[in-house]
Scaffold this motif. Structure first.
Motif, PDB file in Angstrom:
ATOM      1  N   LEU A 197      -4.197   8.155  -0.854  1.00 18.83           N
ATOM      2  CA  LEU A 197      -5.189   9.034  -0.237  1.00 18.83           C
ATOM      3  C   LEU A 197      -4.839  10.564   0.089  1.00 18.83           C
ATOM      4  N   ALA A 198      -3.512  10.776   0.026  1.00 18.98           N
ATOM      5  CA  ALA A 198      -3.042  11.970   0.056  1.00 18.98           C
ATOM      6  C   ALA A 198      -3.825  12.995  -1.080  1.00 18.98           C
ATOM      7  N   ALA A 199      -3.821  12.316  -2.224  1.00 23.61           N
ATOM      8  CA  ALA A 199      -4.265  13.145  -3.281  1.00 23.61           C
ATOM      9  C   ALA A 199      -5.813  13.243  -3.289  1.00 23.61           C
ATOM     10  N   ILE A 200      -6.412  12.247  -2.927  1.00 24.52           N
ATOM     11  CA  ILE A 200      -7.858  12.317  -2.718  1.00 24.52           C
ATOM     12  C   ILE A 200      -8.176  13.188  -1.672  1.00 24.52           C
ATOM     13  N   GLN A 201      -7.488  13.295  -0.530  1.00 21.58           N
ATOM     14  CA  GLN A 201      -7.975  13.992   0.626  1.00 21.58           C
ATOM     15  C   GLN A 201      -7.598  15.501   0.254  1.00 21.58           C
ATOM     16  N   THR A 202      -6.512  15.940  -0.438  1.00 25.19           N
ATOM     17  CA  THR A 202      -6.122  17.272  -1.088  1.00 25.19           C
ATOM     18  C   THR A 202      -7.438  17.769  -1.968  1.00 25.19           C
ATOM     19  N   SER A 203      -7.860  17.060  -2.802  1.00 29.20           N
ATOM     20  CA  SER A 203      -8.993  17.369  -3.658  1.00 29.20           C
ATOM     21  C   SER A 203     -10.111  17.303  -2.682  1.00 29.20           C
ATOM     22  N   TYR A 204     -10.542  16.563  -1.800  1.00 28.28           N
ATOM     23  CA  TYR A 204     -11.792  16.738  -1.145  1.00 28.28           C
ATOM     24  C   TYR A 204     -11.974  17.742  -0.171  1.00 28.28           C
ATOM     25  N   GLU A 205     -10.908  17.748   0.617  1.00 31.70           N
ATOM     26  CA  GLU A 205     -10.884  19.016   1.705  1.00 31.70           C
ATOM     27  C   GLU A 205     -10.133  20.201   1.229  1.00 31.70           C
ATOM     28  N   ARG A 206      -9.818  20.405  -0.013  1.00 34.90           N
ATOM     29  CA  ARG A 206      -9.613  21.803  -0.510  1.00 34.90           C
ATOM     30  C   ARG A 206      -8.283  22.413   0.256  1.00 34.90           C
ATOM     31  N   LYS A 207      -7.329  21.472   0.614  1.00 32.46           N
ATOM     32  CA  LYS A 207      -5.937  21.716   1.448  1.00 32.46           C
ATOM     33  C   LYS A 207      -5.025  20.547   1.058  1.00 32.46           C
ATOM     34  N   GLU A 208      -3.845  21.121   1.007  1.00 30.96           N
ATOM     35  CA  GLU A 208      -2.789  20.059   0.638  1.00 30.96           C
ATOM     36  C   GLU A 208      -2.554  19.074   2.006  1.00 30.96           C
ATOM     37  N   THR A 209      -2.685  17.548   1.340  1.00 33.11           N
ATOM     38  CA  THR A 209      -2.395  16.704   2.414  1.00 33.11           C
ATOM     39  C   THR A 209      -1.167  15.957   1.946  1.00 33.11           C
TER      40      THR A 209
END
Length: 291
Positions: free
Chosen positions: A34-46
């Protein structure tokens, strides 16, 4: 629909695709995903540590809304040994054995059914609720019973070779495949059991198949406890547990060969021999023990 569309975005789609590819997930496995998905989707590191159980549950709820019309569901339960919550992608209505038939031959499905019968009937007696099977015990089931082969030869040929059986090497390969596909788990002692995902998906089928009240094997009038047991609290199927300090369900309930001990006194020796025979009478395959 507009509200549903707003809640269903590329992040949800990526999560569902990743889950379908894995079949099962735990929270710890889902965090980096989910961290990788959120990083890609929200354009900021999660970071993985930023992902909470609430985040996972939100994605699962959104996914279940989308896949429920297709009789699919993401369910969860606690692993019986690790006690870790496991989420599994399962079919919620159709016969799971039919599902397996889409990727396995009729002979392989028949072999699987014989293994399940052994787990929940042969090696699930009133005295020894093992509900597991060793490699040797399973491979010995590679051939269909003589009655089944004879019926197949006399009957229609529409079932193909469903009653012909497998070669021993094919049976061994099938067991490995079932582990790789996530249906079976293999313990360090070499016992095969149904995985948590399989228990979640096969739950209805197992209860319907093996908790038949009309059991011809019971000669006495005493009601036999159900073969498929469920936890009183969570209602999940139990195949591994400890009822009391020395009474187990699972591979620890398997009978073992008792060493022949010679002591003075005929009474003690006779009782020991009789008890050993009684144990063997209760189990269908007394010569097989854990490695």
């Amino acid at each position: 629909m507009s509200g549903d569309d707003e809640q269903w975005n590329d992040s949800n789609r990526a999560f569902l695709q990743a889950f379908m590819a894995r079949s099962t997930l735990t929270l710890e496995q889902a965090k980096p995903l989910l961290a990788a998905i959120q990083t890609s989707y929200e354009r900021k590191e999660t970071l993985p540590e930023d992902i909470t159980e609430a985040d996972l549950n939100a994605h699962i709820a959104a996914a279940n809304t989308r896949i429920s019309p297709f009789d699919l569901e993401i369910r969860s339960s606690f692993h019986q040994t690790t006690r870790e919550r496991v989420y599994a992608f399962v079919n919620s209505t159709s016969d799971p054995i039919i599902q397996l038939a889409t990727v396995h031959t009729a002979d392989e499905i028949s072999f699987l059914k014989r293994v399940l019968d052994a787990m929940f009937e042969t090696y699930n007696t009133h005295r020894h609720e093992v509900m597991a099977i060793t490699s040797m015990q399973a491979v010995r089931l590679h051939k269909a019973p003589e009655s089944g082969r004879r019926e197949a030869q006399e009957g229609s040929t529409t079932q193909g070779s469903a009653a012909q059986g497998l070669k021993m090497v094919e049976a061994e390969k099938m067991l490995k495949t079932l582990v790789d596909e996530g249906w079976f788990e293999k313990s360090r002692k070499g016992y095969y059991t149904l995985s948590l995902r399989a228990l979640m998906e096969l739950r209805g089928w197992l209860i319907e198949t093996y908790n038949d009240v009309d059991d011809d094997d019971d000669d006495d009038d005493e009601e036999r406890p159900p073969r498929i047991k469920q936890c009183v609290a969570c209602k999940e199927i139990v195949t591994i547990t400890e009822w009391t300090g020395d009474v187990f369900v699972g591979e620890r309930a398997a009978p073992t060969k008792k060493p022949s001990v010679r002591r003075s006194g005929a009474g003690w020796s006779a009782n020991t021999s009789r008890n050993t025979r009684d144990d063997r009478d209760q189990d269908s395959d007394p010569d097989e023990v854990a490695d």
